[in-house]
Motif scaffolding. Structure first.
Motif, PDB file in Angstrom:
ATOM      1  N   ARG A   1       0.799  -1.219   0.000  1.00 58.96           N
ATOM      2  CA  ARG A   1       0.000   0.000   0.000  1.00 58.96           C
ATOM      3  C   ARG A   1       0.841   1.283   0.000  1.00 58.96           C
ATOM      4  O   ARG A   1       0.686   2.136  -0.872  1.00 58.96           O
ATOM      5  N   ILE A   2       1.724   1.402   0.987  1.00 55.62           N
ATOM      6  CA  ILE A   2       2.416   2.683   1.155  1.00 55.62           C
ATOM      7  C   ILE A   2       3.356   2.974  -0.012  1.00 55.62           C
ATOM      8  O   ILE A   2       3.269   4.040  -0.639  1.00 55.62           O
ATOM      9  N   THR A   3       4.268   2.050  -0.309  1.00 57.68           N
ATOM     10  CA  THR A   3       5.233   2.336  -1.386  1.00 57.68           C
ATOM     11  C   THR A   3       4.577   2.431  -2.763  1.00 57.68           C
ATOM     12  O   THR A   3       5.007   3.272  -3.571  1.00 57.68           O
ATOM     13  N   PRO A   4       3.546   1.624  -3.087  1.00 61.74           N
ATOM     14  CA  PRO A   4       2.890   1.846  -4.384  1.00 61.74           C
ATOM     15  C   PRO A   4       2.269   3.236  -4.512  1.00 61.74           C
ATOM     16  O   PRO A   4       2.392   3.882  -5.560  1.00 61.74           O
ATOM     17  N   ILE A   5       1.611   3.699  -3.449  1.00 61.47           N
ATOM     18  CA  ILE A   5       1.016   5.037  -3.497  1.00 61.47           C
ATOM     19  C   ILE A   5       2.111   6.090  -3.662  1.00 61.47           C
ATOM     20  O   ILE A   5       1.994   7.017  -4.479  1.00 61.47           O
ATOM     21  N   MET A   6       3.188   5.935  -2.908  1.00 56.91           N
ATOM     22  CA  MET A   6       4.286   6.902  -3.000  1.00 56.91           C
ATOM     23  C   MET A   6       4.941   6.864  -4.383  1.00 56.91           C
ATOM     24  O   MET A   6       5.339   7.900  -4.923  1.00 56.91           O
ATOM     25  N   ALA A   7       5.042   5.664  -4.969  1.00 58.24           N
ATOM     26  CA  ALA A   7       5.645   5.537  -6.302  1.00 58.24           C
ATOM     27  C   ALA A   7       4.788   6.219  -7.362  1.00 58.24           C
ATOM     28  O   ALA A   7       5.311   6.859  -8.285  1.00 58.24           O
ATOM     29  N   VAL A   8       3.478   6.096  -7.239  1.00 59.40           N
ATOM     30  CA  VAL A   8       2.583   6.755  -8.198  1.00 59.40           C
ATOM     31  C   VAL A   8       2.668   8.272  -8.044  1.00 59.40           C
ATOM     32  O   VAL A   8       2.714   9.010  -9.036  1.00 59.40           O
ATOM     33  N   VAL A   9       2.699   8.745  -6.809  1.00 62.91           N
ATOM     34  CA  VAL A   9       2.850  10.186  -6.569  1.00 62.91           C
ATOM     35  C   VAL A   9       4.166  10.677  -7.168  1.00 62.91           C
ATOM     36  O   VAL A   9       4.229  11.735  -7.804  1.00 62.91           O
ATOM     37  N   ASP A  10       5.221   9.896  -6.978  1.00 65.37           N
ATOM     38  CA  ASP A  10       6.522  10.260  -7.541  1.00 65.37           C
ATOM     39  C   ASP A  10       6.454  10.329  -9.062  1.00 65.37           C
ATOM     40  O   ASP A  10       6.986  11.260  -9.680  1.00 65.37           O
ATOM     41  N   PHE A  11       5.804   9.344  -9.664  1.00 64.00           N
ATOM     42  CA  PHE A  11       5.668   9.325 -11.124  1.00 64.00           C
ATOM     43  C   PHE A  11       4.922  10.558 -11.624  1.00 64.00           C
ATOM     44  O   PHE A  11       5.326  11.198 -12.604  1.00 64.00           O
ATOM     45  N   ILE A  12       3.850  10.923 -10.951  1.00 63.97           N
ATOM     46  CA  ILE A  12       3.023  12.048 -11.405  1.00 63.97           C
ATOM     47  C   ILE A  12       3.720  13.389 -11.190  1.00 63.97           C
ATOM     48  O   ILE A  12       3.702  14.257 -12.069  1.00 63.97           O
ATOM     49  N   LEU A  13       4.368  13.554 -10.038  1.00 65.55           N
ATOM     50  CA  LEU A  13       4.891  14.868  -9.671  1.00 65.55           C
ATOM     51  C   LEU A  13       6.372  15.071  -9.979  1.00 65.55           C
ATOM     52  O   LEU A  13       6.786  16.195 -10.277  1.00 65.55           O
ATOM     53  N   CYS A  14       7.159  14.014  -9.898  1.00 63.87           N
ATOM     54  CA  CYS A  14       8.616  14.194  -9.930  1.00 63.87           C
ATOM     55  C   CYS A  14       9.284  13.776 -11.235  1.00 63.87           C
ATOM     56  O   CYS A  14      10.451  14.117 -11.457  1.00 63.87           O
ATOM     57  N   ASP A  15       8.587  13.020 -12.057  1.00 62.59           N
ATOM     58  CA  ASP A  15       9.196  12.541 -13.302  1.00 62.59           C
ATOM     59  C   ASP A  15       8.932  13.499 -14.457  1.00 62.59           C
ATOM     60  O   ASP A  15       7.836  14.076 -14.548  1.00 62.59           O
ATOM     61  N   PRO A  16       9.902  13.647 -15.362  1.00 62.58           N
ATOM     62  CA  PRO A  16       9.575  14.270 -16.649  1.00 62.58           C
ATOM     63  C   PRO A  16       8.676  13.317 -17.435  1.00 62.58           C
ATOM     64  O   PRO A  16       8.729  12.095 -17.235  1.00 62.58           O
ATOM     65  N   HIS A  17       7.857  13.860 -18.318  1.00 63.56           N
ATOM     66  CA  HIS A  17       6.885  13.015 -19.010  1.00 63.56           C
ATOM     67  C   HIS A  17       7.025  13.126 -20.525  1.00 63.56           C
ATOM     68  O   HIS A  17       7.930  13.774 -21.033  1.00 63.56           O
ATOM     69  N   ARG A  18       6.109  12.410 -21.184  1.00 66.65           N
ATOM     70  CA  ARG A  18       6.112  12.269 -22.640  1.00 66.65           C
ATOM     71  C   ARG A  18       7.398  11.591 -23.112  1.00 66.65           C
ATOM     72  O   ARG A  18       7.938  11.905 -24.165  1.00 66.65           O
ATOM     73  N   ARG A  19       7.867  10.648 -22.279  1.00 69.50           N
ATOM     74  CA  ARG A  19       9.083   9.896 -22.601  1.00 69.50           C
ATOM     75  C   ARG A  19       8.775   8.463 -23.004  1.00 69.50           C
ATOM     76  O   ARG A  19       9.611   7.796 -23.608  1.00 69.50           O
ATOM     77  N   PHE A  20       7.587   7.955 -22.645  1.00 71.90           N
ATOM     78  CA  PHE A  20       7.282   6.550 -22.884  1.00 71.90           C
ATOM     79  C   PHE A  20       6.946   6.306 -24.354  1.00 71.90           C
ATOM     80  O   PHE A  20       6.184   7.067 -24.959  1.00 71.90           O
ATOM     81  N   ARG A  21       7.495   5.249 -24.897  1.00 66.52           N
ATOM     82  CA  ARG A  21       7.124   4.799 -26.228  1.00 66.52           C
ATOM     83  C   ARG A  21       5.980   3.795 -26.106  1.00 66.52           C
ATOM     84  O   ARG A  21       5.877   3.090 -25.103  1.00 66.52           O
ATOM     85  N   TRP A  22       5.156   3.722 -27.136  1.00 62.15           N
ATOM     86  CA  TRP A  22       4.004   2.823 -27.049  1.00 62.15           C
ATOM     87  C   TRP A  22       4.441   1.372 -26.883  1.00 62.15           C
ATOM     88  O   TRP A  22       3.732   0.560 -26.277  1.00 62.15           O
ATOM     89  N   GLN A  23       5.648   1.040 -27.362  1.00 59.32           N
ATOM     90  CA  GLN A  23       6.134  -0.334 -27.224  1.00 59.32           C
ATOM     91  C   GLN A  23       6.360  -0.720 -25.767  1.00 59.32           C
ATOM     92  O   GLN A  23       6.365  -1.910 -25.427  1.00 59.32           O
ATOM     93  N   TYR A  24       6.543   0.283 -24.918  1.00 54.29           N
ATOM     94  CA  TYR A  24       6.781  -0.016 -23.506  1.00 54.29           C
ATOM     95  C   TYR A  24       5.603  -0.764 -22.884  1.00 54.29           C
ATOM     96  O   TYR A  24       5.791  -1.556 -21.955  1.00 54.29           O
ATOM     97  N   THR A  25       4.397  -0.494 -23.379  1.00 56.12           N
ATOM     98  CA  THR A  25       3.225  -1.157 -22.802  1.00 56.12           C
ATOM     99  C   THR A  25       3.299  -2.671 -22.973  1.00 56.12           C
ATOM    100  O   THR A  25       2.665  -3.417 -22.218  1.00 56.12           O
ATOM    101  N   PHE A  26       4.068  -3.121 -23.958  1.00 58.80           N
ATOM    102  CA  PHE A  26       4.278  -4.559 -24.152  1.00 58.80           C
ATOM    103  C   PHE A  26       5.553  -5.030 -23.449  1.00 58.80           C
ATOM    104  O   PHE A  26       5.545  -6.056 -22.762  1.00 58.80           O
ATOM    105  N   SER A  27       6.633  -4.285 -23.619  1.00 56.69           N
ATOM    106  CA  SER A  27       7.908  -4.743 -23.057  1.00 56.69           C
ATOM    107  C   SER A  27       7.910  -4.720 -21.534  1.00 56.69           C
ATOM    108  O   SER A  27       8.627  -5.506 -20.901  1.00 56.69           O
TER     109      SER A  27
END
Length: 208
Positions: free
Chosen positions: A104-130
């Motif tokens: 619970r705790i680390t998944p929530i914190m990881a999602v918050v980190d992804f939303i607030l702390c990461d640069p975005h528009r970096r994922f390629r559509w192939q990542y959804t498979f790989s």
């Protein structure tokens, strides 16, 4: 703001290492998806946190997305498919059950980190498979291990299957296959959601 992001990430890493400490003493527990992905999340966040504080090189986008995805999977599976944690059985650190840290705790914190702390528009559509490559590898490992060492645990009574929803002995191979397919489909949907969020978010991190 990068200091806040760095400390946040180091806090995630610390909780991951605390949550997985039991597996470092009992190697058979590494069969659990939770411990494997929790450890990888911890090391990734340790890297990301240090890079934030020292202005170093951040983890690759693919890796950061993968650990975020599997943290989400861990939380959702724990919520939907697993019984509540028993405080009489699960170890506690500072009054918090280690499973609670990882489920619970680390998944929530990881999602918050992804939303607030990461640069975005970096994922390629192939990542959804790989990103999903790990799932069949883990399932194959579980099955092969169970066939070779059928009484090796870590589940009760020496059951080699760590989770009831993938226990081929109890379910039969047909239902096992159905459950694995449903699990893969759910993971793919989560990967798509993560990809879409990445495309929607601004390129520049909101924090850090």
């Amino acid at each position: 703001m990068r200091f806040i992001a760095g400390l946040w990430r180091l806090a995630i890493a610390g909780l991951c290492f605390l949550g997985t400490y039991e597996a470092w003493q009992r190697p058979e527990l590494w069969v659990y998806f939770t411990f494997q992905t929790g450890a990888v999340l911890g090391f990734t966040m340790l890297w990301a946190g240090a890079a934030s504080l020292l202005k170093g090189i951040q983890p690759p986008a693919w890796l950061k997305g993968a650990v975020t995805l599997y943290a989400l999977i861990t939380a959702i599976v724990a919520f939907l498919l697993m019984p509540p944690d028993d405080p009489n059985y699960v170890p506690q650190i500072l009054g918090i059950m280690t499973n609670t840290m990882l489920h619970r705790i680390t998944p929530i914190m990881a999602v918050v980190d992804f939303i607030l702390c990461d640069p975005h528009r970096r994922f390629r559509w192939q990542y959804t498979f790989s990103w999903l490559i790990y799932l069949p590898i883990w399932l194959a490992f579980i099955v092969i291990r169970a066939l070779i060492w059928p009484h090796s645990g870590p589940a009760a009574g020496g059951n080699p299957y760590p989770y009831t929803f993938i226990d081929a002995n109890a379910l039969g191979w047909t239902q096992f296959g159905i459950n694995c397919a449903e699990l893969a489909a759910g993971c793919f949907i989560l990967a798509l959601i993560l990809f879409i969020i990445d495309r929607i978010e601004p390129e520049t991190p909101l924090l850090g």
